[in-house]
Design a protein around this motif. Structure first.
Motif, PDB file in Angstrom:
ATOM      1  N   ASP A 193      -8.458 -18.003   0.438  1.00 36.93           N
ATOM      2  CA  ASP A 193      -7.099 -18.619   1.272  1.00 36.93           C
ATOM      3  C   ASP A 193      -6.643 -17.897   2.362  1.00 36.93           C
ATOM      4  OD1 ASP A 193      -6.957 -20.516  -0.817  1.00 36.93           O
ATOM      5  OD2 ASP A 193      -5.313 -19.792  -1.692  1.00 36.93           O
ATOM      6  N   LEU A 194      -6.712 -16.258   2.008  1.00 38.51           N
ATOM      7  CA  LEU A 194      -6.312 -15.541   3.450  1.00 38.51           C
ATOM      8  C   LEU A 194      -7.405 -15.518   4.384  1.00 38.51           C
ATOM      9  CD1 LEU A 194      -4.679 -13.159   4.427  1.00 38.51           C
ATOM     10  CD2 LEU A 194      -6.053 -11.518   3.055  1.00 38.51           C
ATOM     11  N   THR A 195      -8.788 -15.273   4.203  1.00 40.14           N
ATOM     12  CA  THR A 195      -9.586 -15.454   5.246  1.00 40.14           C
ATOM     13  C   THR A 195      -9.655 -16.784   6.046  1.00 40.14           C
ATOM     14  OG1 THR A 195     -11.526 -15.669   3.639  1.00 40.14           O
ATOM     15  CG2 THR A 195     -10.789 -13.365   4.102  1.00 40.14           C
ATOM     16  N   ASP A 196      -9.542 -17.927   5.226  1.00 37.62           N
ATOM     17  CA  ASP A 196      -9.290 -19.145   5.824  1.00 37.62           C
ATOM     18  C   ASP A 196      -8.329 -19.262   6.790  1.00 37.62           C
ATOM     19  OD1 ASP A 196     -11.514 -20.154   4.580  1.00 37.62           O
ATOM     20  OD2 ASP A 196     -10.305 -21.446   3.194  1.00 37.62           O
ATOM     21  N   ARG A 197      -7.261 -18.627   6.641  1.00 43.70           N
ATOM     22  CA  ARG A 197      -6.000 -18.649   7.341  1.00 43.70           C
ATOM     23  C   ARG A 197      -6.282 -17.726   8.665  1.00 43.70           C
ATOM     24  NH1 ARG A 197      -4.137 -20.276   2.760  1.00 43.70           N
ATOM     25  NH2 ARG A 197      -2.399 -21.541   2.837  1.00 43.70           N
ATOM     26  N   LEU A 198      -6.902 -16.452   8.464  1.00 41.99           N
ATOM     27  CA  LEU A 198      -7.217 -15.554   9.331  1.00 41.99           C
ATOM     28  C   LEU A 198      -8.348 -16.036  10.290  1.00 41.99           C
ATOM     29  CD1 LEU A 198      -6.890 -12.355   7.681  1.00 41.99           C
ATOM     30  CD2 LEU A 198      -5.289 -13.258   8.982  1.00 41.99           C
ATOM     31  N   GLY A 199      -9.046 -16.890   9.565  1.00 41.59           N
ATOM     32  CA  GLY A 199     -10.627 -17.256  10.432  1.00 41.59           C
ATOM     33  C   GLY A 199     -10.067 -18.410  11.319  1.00 41.59           C
ATOM     34  N   ASP A 200      -9.070 -19.270  10.901  1.00 42.86           N
ATOM     35  CA  ASP A 200      -8.456 -20.287  11.870  1.00 42.86           C
ATOM     36  C   ASP A 200      -7.712 -19.805  12.706  1.00 42.86           C
ATOM     37  OD1 ASP A 200      -9.745 -22.244   9.858  1.00 42.86           O
ATOM     38  OD2 ASP A 200      -7.740 -22.844   8.965  1.00 42.86           O
ATOM     39  N   ASP A 201      -6.866 -18.770  12.598  1.00 46.47           N
ATOM     40  CA  ASP A 201      -6.231 -18.141  13.676  1.00 46.47           C
ATOM     41  C   ASP A 201      -7.186 -17.597  14.723  1.00 46.47           C
ATOM     42  OD1 ASP A 201      -3.746 -16.521  14.641  1.00 46.47           O
ATOM     43  OD2 ASP A 201      -5.050 -14.806  14.248  1.00 46.47           O
ATOM     44  N   HIS A 202      -8.400 -16.767  14.094  1.00 44.17           N
ATOM     45  CA  HIS A 202      -9.292 -16.064  15.166  1.00 44.17           C
ATOM     46  C   HIS A 202      -9.983 -17.324  16.038  1.00 44.17           C
ATOM     47  CE1 HIS A 202     -13.558 -14.734  16.090  1.00 44.17           C
ATOM     48  NE2 HIS A 202     -12.767 -14.004  16.465  1.00 44.17           N
ATOM     49  N   ASP A 203     -10.007 -18.303  15.396  1.00 46.07           N
ATOM     50  CA  ASP A 203     -10.866 -19.580  16.231  1.00 46.07           C
ATOM     51  C   ASP A 203     -10.109 -19.973  17.133  1.00 46.07           C
ATOM     52  OD1 ASP A 203     -12.927 -19.265  14.242  1.00 46.07           O
ATOM     53  OD2 ASP A 203     -12.775 -20.873  13.306  1.00 46.07           O
ATOM     54  N   LEU A 204      -8.795 -20.061  16.777  1.00 44.81           N
ATOM     55  CA  LEU A 204      -7.777 -20.668  18.053  1.00 44.81           C
ATOM     56  C   LEU A 204      -7.559 -19.701  19.002  1.00 44.81           C
ATOM     57  CD1 LEU A 204      -5.217 -22.617  15.694  1.00 44.81           C
ATOM     58  CD2 LEU A 204      -6.606 -23.465  17.380  1.00 44.81           C
ATOM     59  N   SER A 260       1.231 -18.867  15.066  1.00 44.68           N
ATOM     60  CA  SER A 260       2.268 -18.294  14.300  1.00 44.68           C
ATOM     61  C   SER A 260       2.456 -18.774  12.958  1.00 44.68           C
ATOM     62  CB  SER A 260       3.432 -18.759  15.368  1.00 44.68           C
ATOM     63  OG  SER A 260       3.369 -18.354  16.451  1.00 44.68           O
ATOM     64  N   LYS A 261       2.114 -19.867  12.723  1.00 45.27           N
ATOM     65  CA  LYS A 261       2.246 -20.463  11.231  1.00 45.27           C
ATOM     66  C   LYS A 261       1.191 -19.782  10.424  1.00 45.27           C
ATOM     67  CE  LYS A 261       2.878 -24.532   8.353  1.00 45.27           C
ATOM     68  NZ  LYS A 261       2.370 -23.866   7.350  1.00 45.27           N
ATOM     69  N   LEU A 262      -0.103 -19.776  10.908  1.00 43.93           N
ATOM     70  CA  LEU A 262      -1.138 -19.394  10.107  1.00 43.93           C
ATOM     71  C   LEU A 262      -0.868 -17.788   9.787  1.00 43.93           C
ATOM     72  CD1 LEU A 262      -4.221 -20.771  11.968  1.00 43.93           C
ATOM     73  CD2 LEU A 262      -3.750 -21.351   9.688  1.00 43.93           C
ATOM     74  N   GLN A 263      -0.382 -17.272  10.791  1.00 48.58           N
ATOM     75  CA  GLN A 263      -0.330 -15.624  10.617  1.00 48.58           C
ATOM     76  C   GLN A 263       1.067 -15.516   9.471  1.00 48.58           C
ATOM     77  OE1 GLN A 263       0.243 -13.772  14.376  1.00 48.58           O
ATOM     78  NE2 GLN A 263      -1.857 -14.431  15.264  1.00 48.58           N
ATOM     79  N   ALA A 264       2.032 -16.438   9.648  1.00 46.16           N
ATOM     80  CA  ALA A 264       3.219 -16.286   8.822  1.00 46.16           C
ATOM     81  C   ALA A 264       2.583 -16.446   7.292  1.00 46.16           C
ATOM     82  CB  ALA A 264       4.377 -17.115   9.268  1.00 46.16           C
ATOM     83  N   ASP A 265       1.954 -17.635   7.203  1.00 53.96           N
ATOM     84  CA  ASP A 265       1.520 -17.984   5.782  1.00 53.96           C
ATOM     85  C   ASP A 265       0.290 -16.795   5.267  1.00 53.96           C
ATOM     86  OD1 ASP A 265       2.646 -20.242   6.272  1.00 53.96           O
ATOM     87  OD2 ASP A 265       0.762 -21.553   6.528  1.00 53.96           O
ATOM     88  N   GLY A 311      -1.569 -11.597   1.866  1.00 51.95           N
ATOM     89  CA  GLY A 311      -1.938 -10.189   2.238  1.00 51.95           C
ATOM     90  C   GLY A 311      -1.239  -9.312   1.389  1.00 51.95           C
ATOM     91  N   SER A 312       0.080  -9.361   1.210  1.00 52.46           N
ATOM     92  CA  SER A 312       0.975  -8.463   0.295  1.00 52.46           C
ATOM     93  C   SER A 312       0.607  -8.653  -0.836  1.00 52.46           C
ATOM     94  CB  SER A 312       2.396  -8.926   0.645  1.00 52.46           C
ATOM     95  OG  SER A 312       2.981  -9.053   1.962  1.00 52.46           O
ATOM     96  N   ARG A 313       0.283  -9.631  -1.576  1.00 50.89           N
ATOM     97  CA  ARG A 313      -0.063  -9.578  -2.876  1.00 50.89           C
ATOM     98  C   ARG A 313      -1.619  -9.245  -3.235  1.00 50.89           C
ATOM     99  NH1 ARG A 313       2.284 -14.882  -2.545  1.00 50.89           N
ATOM    100  NH2 ARG A 313       0.200 -15.972  -2.356  1.00 50.89           N
ATOM    101  N   ILE A 314      -2.226  -9.357  -2.382  1.00 49.00           N
ATOM    102  CA  ILE A 314      -3.785  -8.895  -2.490  1.00 49.00           C
ATOM    103  C   ILE A 314      -3.778  -7.385  -2.321  1.00 49.00           C
ATOM    104  CG2 ILE A 314      -6.054  -8.720  -1.255  1.00 49.00           C
ATOM    105  CD1 ILE A 314      -5.654 -11.635  -0.724  1.00 49.00           C
ATOM    106  N   TYR A 315      -3.077  -6.890  -1.385  1.00 49.77           N
ATOM    107  CA  TYR A 315      -3.058  -5.277  -1.130  1.00 49.77           C
ATOM    108  C   TYR A 315      -1.671  -4.661  -1.644  1.00 49.77           C
ATOM    109  CZ  TYR A 315      -6.963  -6.436   2.211  1.00 49.77           C
ATOM    110  OH  TYR A 315      -7.849  -7.121   2.484  1.00 49.77           O
ATOM    111  N   GLY A 316      -1.039  -5.317  -2.578  1.00 50.21           N
ATOM    112  CA  GLY A 316       0.088  -4.529  -3.149  1.00 50.21           C
ATOM    113  C   GLY A 316      -0.221  -3.259  -3.810  1.00 50.21           C
ATOM    114  N   GLU A 317      -1.375  -2.890  -4.222  1.00 53.94           N
ATOM    115  CA  GLU A 317      -1.998  -1.475  -4.716  1.00 53.94           C
ATOM    116  C   GLU A 317      -2.244  -0.504  -4.037  1.00 53.94           C
ATOM    117  OE1 GLU A 317      -3.959  -1.878  -8.905  1.00 53.94           O
ATOM    118  OE2 GLU A 317      -4.493  -3.556  -8.142  1.00 53.94           O
TER     119      GLU A 317
END
Length: 299
Positions: free
Chosen positions: A222-233, A265-270, A275-281
């Motif tokens: 889910d994270l990389t899909d959003r970051l990938g779409d952001d990068h493509d745009l 902006s929406k992709l980065q906010a989503d 990311g906070s959950r994945i990198y919480g440790e």
């Protein structure tokens, strides 16, 4: 082919096996020469990214000289195909933007721009098909396969994987913080790359505890899909902002840029809470937890 370690093999043997399978699959795709050339390029680039994620996982065992040589070779092979892939992504990003804002997107006014993007995509794919790029990629992948067979012996057990996994996790954690602190395209792209490496590492280690690792892998997807779409745009925006020949006579380009910025902006906010959950440790706590899964799996 499965991008997974097996319980009945050492970590060192498993990494070599998976690397060879990725290379063999890539060579076979080229040799068959079937299917749409754009899909072949896409799959080859994906396999090369997985291969480089493997290299990063065992970087400490390889040593910097071997890592730089083989990671650099895989990186350069991917770059040979990047022009064709980038051209395809710009068409896809424009179409996705239209689907995101169907009532606001200036479809008719943008039609000439889309035709030019498609023309560039076809030209890039023709170059890949005619200039021997794929044959050269296959040849160099064969040489890389021979080098993988001669890799040095790594440490036993999870010790050969733990430093690399912890490093990539830490890099992703730091890249997330930098992305939101700076807001630059480069910082978000760097986070995407490290998150994708981490996603491939989790996929590789899924057999340790499938129920848990699949959940982490899904979150990373889910994270990389959003970051990938952001990068493509971001890439599409850069092309539209710097190529007068591409946008000549298309008055609706500013509207497309506005919609692209809104979508980004929406992709980065989503992406932020994921990311906070994945990198919480903390990195060491995370790698220690995965080591515990490994020991339980192997016991």
């Amino acid at each position: 082919m499965g991008f997974k370690l097996r319980k009945n093999e050492s970590a060192s043997s498993g990494i070599r096996r998976v690397a060879r399978e990725l290379i063999d699959d890539s060579i076979l795709r080229i040799a068959r020469g079937k299917g749409e050339i754009g899909e072949t390029v896409h799959e080859l680039r994906k396999q090369l990214k997985k291969l480089r994620a493997l290299f990063r996982l065992v970087r400490g065992g390889l040593g910097e000289d071997v890592f730089d040589r083989d990671n650099g070779a895989a990186r350069d092979l991917g770059r040979r195909l990047s022009a064709a892939r980038d051209a395809a992504v710009r068409v896809s990003a424009l179409d996705t933007l239209q689907k995101s804002y169907p009532e606001e997107f200036p479809s008719e006014e943008i039609a000439p721009l889309r035709r030019r993007l498609l023309s560039r995509q076809r030209a890039a794919l023709r170059r890949v098909r005619s200039d021997g790029s794929l044959a050269a990629v296959a040849r160099e992948l064969g040489e890389l396969r021979l080098r993988v067979r001669a890799w040095p012996v790594f440490e036993a057990g999870f010790a050969c994987l733990e430093p690399g996994m912890r490093r990539v996790y830490r890099q992703g954690r730091d890249a997330e913080a930098e992305a939101y602190a700076s807001g630059t395209d480069e910082a978000f792209h760097e986070w995407r790359k490290r998150a994708k490496d981490f996603r491939y590492h989790v996929e590789l280690l899924e057999p340790l505890w499938p129920e848990v690792m699949k959940d982490v892998e899904k979150a990373l997807h889910d994270l990389t899909d959003r970051l990938g779409d952001d990068h493509d745009l971001a890439d599409l925006r850069r092309a539209l902002s710097t190529s007068p020949r591409l946008t000549r006579g298309v008055r609706a380009v500013p509207r497309v840029l506005e919609l692209a910025d809104r979508r980004r902006s929406k992709l980065q906010a989503d992406a932020r809470p994921i990311g906070s959950r994945i990198y919480g440790e903390k990195p060491r706590a995370f790698s220690s937890r995965i080591a515990g899964y490994w020991n339980a799996w192997r016991s």
